[in-house]
Enzyme design. Structure first.
Site, short mmCIF file in Angstrom:
data_model
loop_
_atom_site.label_atom_id
_atom_site.label_comp_id
_atom_site.label_asym_id
_atom_site.label_seq_id
_atom_site.Cartn_x
_atom_site.Cartn_y
_atom_site.Cartn_z
CG HIS A 134 37.05 13.02 82.69
ND1 HIS A 134 36.32 13.87 81.89
CD2 HIS A 134 36.51 11.78 82.50
CE1 HIS A 134 35.40 13.17 81.24
NE2 HIS A 134 35.49 11.90 81.60
CB SER A 156 32.37 11.02 81.30
OG SER A 156 33.23 11.00 80.20
CG ASP A 168 37.12 17.06 81.50
OD1 ASP A 168 37.72 16.17 80.87
OD2 ASP A 168 36.08 16.85 82.14
#
Length: 577
Positions: free
Chosen positions: A546, A289, A516
């Site tokens: 995610h 991320s 995502d």
């Protein structure tokens, strides 16, 4: 303001935190991998006269004018991004420091209370912690230092003898997530990588035990996150911006001049110092991320030092805060649509019905009702519109949490009870079971606002509201008003977007997930383009959630492990379903 749609750490992290909070507290509170600024901690004790139910997080102190007074040239000054030029060599006292590794204590409230000392790895390896000294200001490398808290599990080659590759450094996202809390919590997921590496993570500067940013005590943070973040009137708009001014004022007072040094570029420099102190010629890295943006900035600053690097759930480095927020609104809407389609197939067991379009209307109607009258919960707090939307968003980080989302919607729609959605929201916001908060959201704001130049007014946001509403009827308005996050912040941002160009870097494996919600799939290609020719290698996971590695997809695991352990670079464009 509450970053309910902020870039976050991997799906397994989000799911496990919610499940841990459920086991510990029923529906009383969540737990999220950052640090806390709790009501019971002396560092967060407030002498403010503001009532507990006020949505003003300030402790009434005067703002420290220092943070924005001068520029950190080591961050590129007023330029659009970091510069490769080192303003000065680091002294031997930093590059030659010896880390004093010892058994780790339990994560504290600043990092996210995990309920005791970290469990050993499956092979019995005990986690060790140490503190790295790093310059506060890299343009003044012999000046004041800060402590960067680190954690490691030493390499265990297992029965199959394999060579030691080095250290593998993890960043789990945020910005603002505690690596010291996160890595051992999910260490078993990375046990295969321990055959070649010491597994290492850290609390980035401004996070957790690394001088984590604190802005207000627990009760004030409760009120802050519960407040109305989708104003419908001029007075509500004024209240939102006053609230944000006071939040920035409180953060500035508590953290002071350190705020201007809490940039992604400086954290990348910390990682290079970490690499040197760990004795590695190259940095081997696993970023998830926001950790992918950090990895891209590191590659730009130190392309010749990139070893085997994996970026999973890839951030779009070309997106401004507005573009990122709009993309996330659409991404969360896509994830919600996918959830509703699956839920509809359950027939009468789906709490929002078997028509996905009607289900979306029921959810938007629920949020509108909560704007007018919050729902009761099993505790003293109530579920407001903003808390409910945050709870829904949190459940969309992982397909594993869709059942919990169904439970929360069923309670809210059919039992007039908001307990489960509140639990999910607490997890998103970094609330501890005891009512204190991690530094997660405060750190996220501090790092984001030290990086990004843009500051958005009410008029700016209102002009963009139609495009956000078009992207998502559920998440669009709050995503748009989320652009007020840096309003009143006492530090100017450094760049419009980060420079991730890394000519000469070793191959970097980019793993994107088609479903995502937080880092939409298109960002993977844009990161590849930004890194430059011959650097980025795309691996696509056609799935939900995610983060792909923690999805337990065998194809993804095999390709990532093959690269990290054997140096086998997958063919560019490889797809796993």
């Amino acid at each position: 303001m509450p970053s309910s749609l902020s870039i976050r750490s991997g799906a397994a992290l989000a799911a496990a935190l919610v499940l841990a909070a459920t086991a510990a507290t029923g529906c009383g509170g969540g737990d999220d991998g950052g640090g806390r600024s709790g009501a019971g901690e002396s560092a967060d004790a407030s002498s403010s006269g503001a009532p507990a139910d006020s949505d003003d997080p300030s402790d009434g102190a005067e703002r420290d004018p220092g943070p924005g007074a001068d520029r950190d040239e080591g961050d590129g000054g007023e330029g659009d991004g970091p510069t490769r030029r080192r303003t000065a060599d680091l002294p031997d006292g930093l590059t030659g420091q010896k880390l004093d590794w010892s058994r780790c204590p339990a994560p504290d409230a600043a990092q996210g209370d995990q309920g005791g000392s970290p469990s050993p790895m499956p092979d019995g390896t005990v986690w060790e912690c140490a503190t790295l000294k790093a310059p506060v200001d890299y343009s003044k490398p012999r000046g004041r230092t800060l402590g960067v808290e680190m954690i490691r599990a030493e390499r265990h080659e297992g029965k199959k003898k394999s060579p030691r590759i080095g250290s593998l450094v993890f960043n789990f996202g945020g910005p603002g997530g505690s690596g010291v809390a996160s890595l051992p919590a999910f260490g078993q997921d990375y046990a295969a990588l321990q055959r070649g590496y010491d597994l290492v993570s850290f609390d980035p500067r401004g996070v957790g035990r690394s001088e984590g940013v604190r802005c207000a005590n627990g009760k004030k943070m409760d009120a802050y996150f519960a407040a109305d973040w989708t104003p419908d009137t001029d007075e509500e708009e004024k209240r939102l911006f006053r609230r944000q001014d006071r939040f920035a004022e409180a953060c500035g007072k508590r953290t002071g001049k350190l705020l201007r040094h809490l940039t992604t570029a400086n954290t990348a420099r910390d990682m290079d110092l970490m690499r040197e102190v760990l004795g590695d010629r190259k940095l081997h890295y696993f970023g998830i991320s926001y950790g992918t943006e950090l990895g891209g900035v590191y590659a730009h600053l130190f392309p010749e030092k990139v070893g085997r690097a994996v970026l999973d759930a890839v951030v779009d480095p070309t997106a401004t805060p507005e573009q990122g927020a709009l993309s996330q609104a659409a991404g969360f809407q896509l994830a919600l649509d996918n959830y509703l389609s699956q839920c509809a197939r359950q027939g009468p067991d789906c709490p929002v019905g078997d028509d996905p379009e009607e289900a979306k209307r029921r959810i938007t109607d629920l949020l509108a009702q909560l704007d007018a009258e919050p729902l009761i919960t099993d505790g003293p707090r109530r579920l407001t519109e903003s808390l409910a939307e945050g709870g829904i968003a949190q459940a969309l980080y992982s397909e594993e949490m869709w059942d919990l989302l169904s439970q929360g919607l069923d309670e809210a729609l059919h039992e007039d009870n908001g307990s489960t959605l509140l639990l999910l929201s607490d997890s998103l916001n970094g609330r501890n079971p005891d009512g204190s908060y991690s530094t997660l959201q405060a750190s996220l704001t501090a790092i984001s606002c030290a990086d990004a130049k843009e500051r958005y007014s009410a008029d700016d946001i209102k002009a963009r509201l139609p495009s956000f509403a078009e992207a998502s009827g559920v998440f669009g308005p709050m995503s748009a008003w989320g652009m007020a996050q840096c309003h009143g912040w006492p530090v100017k941002g450094r760049w419009k977007t980060p420079d991730v160009s890394a000519p000469g870097s070793a191959p970097i494996l980019l793993v994107g997930t088609t479903g995502d919600p937080a880092t939409p799939y298109a960002g993977t290609r844009r990161m590849k383009e930004g890194l430059g020719s011959g650097v980025g290698v795309e691996l696509t996971y056609r799935g939900e959630g995610h983060g792909a590695y923690d999805s337990n997809n065998k194809c993804v695991r095999a390709r990532v492990n093959g690269y990290l352990l054997k140096g086998k670079v997958p063919a560019d464009g490889t797809s796993c379903g």
